[in-house]
Design an enzyme around this catalytic site. Structure first.
Site, PDB file in Angstrom:
ATOM      1  N   THR A 205      -0.843   0.614  -6.196  1.00 46.65           N
ATOM      2  CA  THR A 205       0.035  -0.556  -6.370  1.00 46.65           C
ATOM      3  C   THR A 205       0.131  -1.344  -5.084  1.00 46.65           C
ATOM      4  O   THR A 205       0.402  -0.776  -4.031  1.00 46.65           O
ATOM      5  CB  THR A 205       1.450  -0.062  -6.731  1.00 46.65           C
ATOM      6  OG1 THR A 205       1.394   0.539  -8.005  1.00 46.65           O
ATOM      7  CG2 THR A 205       2.465  -1.190  -6.737  1.00 46.65           C
TER       8      THR A 205
ATOM      9  N   THR B  28       6.411   1.818  -3.684  1.00 49.31           N
ATOM     10  CA  THR B  28       5.241   2.271  -4.433  1.00 49.31           C
ATOM     11  C   THR B  28       5.447   3.740  -4.766  1.00 49.31           C
ATOM     12  O   THR B  28       6.252   4.422  -4.125  1.00 49.31           O
ATOM     13  CB  THR B  28       3.936   2.036  -3.644  1.00 49.31           C
ATOM     14  OG1 THR B  28       2.837   2.569  -4.396  1.00 49.31           O
ATOM     15  CG2 THR B  28       3.957   2.679  -2.280  1.00 49.31           C
TER      16      THR B  28
HETATM   17  C1  SD4 Z   1       5.038   2.372 -11.160  1.00 51.54           C
HETATM   18  N1  SD4 Z   1       5.508   2.188  -8.821  1.00 51.54           N
HETATM   19  O1  SD4 Z   1       4.689   1.733 -12.135  1.00 51.54           O
HETATM   20  C2  SD4 Z   1       4.480   1.988  -9.814  1.00 51.54           C
HETATM   21  C3  SD4 Z   1       3.227   2.756  -9.580  1.00 51.54           C
HETATM   22  C4  SD4 Z   1       2.810   2.855  -8.163  1.00 51.54           C
HETATM   23  O2  SD4 Z   1       1.598   3.781  -6.527  1.00 51.54           O
HETATM   24  O3  SD4 Z   1       3.348   2.256  -7.285  1.00 51.54           O
HETATM   25  N2  SD4 Z   1       1.860   3.650  -7.852  1.00 51.54           N
HETATM   26  O4  SD4 Z   1       5.779   3.357 -11.233  1.00 51.54           O
END
Ligand code: SD4
Length: 290
Positions: free
Chosen positions: A151, A202
């Site tokens: 992300t 993230t």
């Molecule tokens: C989520 N925070 O959809 C995001 C995924 C993410 O590193 O950041 N992955 O939960």
């Protein structure tokens, strides 16, 4: 001393953060710089957690989440959108061209076409193959760090000292159909207060949502904490909830009005890109679980 401009982003997203930093160096507004910056990752097929080439849900649909906040505190978000690559730019359109702040799924997709966005296939041969491989076991265990390339959240302060932030993701790989994470939700995945600073998250979105993490980081900075200490405190709020933190990653990055930055994670493996004074740096984050 306060930098002239600064861009920071989650994970090893050097080309995206450099794209943003170079625009800031030319005197472009923070909001333009971050939207163009994260577009580099959205278009990068090799990043399996953002834009084209992202990992689908367990039924094979790639659904994207994104949001943006401007220096004047405006917000726009799109949730669970299919067939659109540049969902950060789409979130900006929601912010600027509609009376609303959040648009979801089919409505957001139709709005995108009305704004001139192209319909594109987000599932690539590589992500389809990986999904079919996953289906053989259907073992749902979100990875702690996806190849240090995940992300993308990006925060920037421009030459006028204005702060903007953005977050764009496909969420968790092989999530349930319809699942939405923290990334598009104001105060959780992202928060910007131009008087104080900004933060972006993230990792395991469910945990960031339950602690309203990015708002927490900004409020702690408002009350005098450095960006680094504020990120640490927000991670402590999560680990305090119990031992489950051993199985998931969360990380925050933050910046304040003086251009000071911070970053902290639960587990090793997280890095933050920083671009200032014409130089790009990949900072290895400190973490809780030593
Ligand atoms: C989520 N925070 O959809 C995001 C995924 C993410 O590193 O950041 N992955 O939960």
């Amino acid at each position: 001393s306060k930098p002239n401009y600064i861009s920071i982003s989650t994970w090893n997203t050097e080309s995206a953060n450099t794209a943003s930093g170079e625009l800031l160096a030319q005197g472009k507004p923070a909001l333009d710089a971050i939207i163009e910056g994260v577009a580099v990752e959205e278009a990068n097929e090799k990043n399996t957690t953002v834009g084209i080439g992202a990992t689908p849900d367990r039924e094979g649909n790639v659904t994207l989440d994104a949001c943006v906040m401007s220096p004047d505190g405006d917000y726009g978000a799109v949730l669970a959108v299919e067939n659109i690559v540049h969902v950060a730019a789409l979130a900006r359109k929601v912010m600027e061209e509609t009376p609303h702040v959040i648009m979801a799924s089919k409505g957001a997709e139709e709005f995108a076409y009305s704004q001139g966005f192209k319909k594109e296939k987000l599932l690539t041969p590589a992500s389809e193959k990986a999904w079919k491989e996953w289906l053989k076991t259907s073992d749902y265990q979100p990875a702690i760090n996806v190849e240090n390339h995940d992300t993308i959240g990006m925060l920037a302060m421009d030459a006028s000292g204005e702060i903007a932030g953005v977050c764009t993701t496909s969420g968790l790989g092989y999530k349930m159909k319809g699942r939405v994470g923290d990334s598009p939700i104001i105060g959780s995945g992202l928060f910007v207060d131009n008087e104080v600073g900004a933060a972006v998250a993230t990792g395991m979105g469910e945990e960031v949502l339950k602690t309203v993490g990015s708002f927490l980081v900004v409020e702690l900075m408002r009350n005098g904490m450095s960006p680094q200490k504020a990120c640490e405190e927000a991670i402590h709020r999560i680990v305090k909830r119990g031992d489950r933190y051993k199985d998931f990653q969360v990380a925050y990055i933050a910046m304040n009005k003086n251009g000071e930055t911070g970053n902290y994670a639960i587990h090793p493996g997280f890095t933050m890109m920083k671009y200032q004074d014409g130089k790009s740096e990949n900072i290895i984050s400190d973490y809780y679980n030593k």
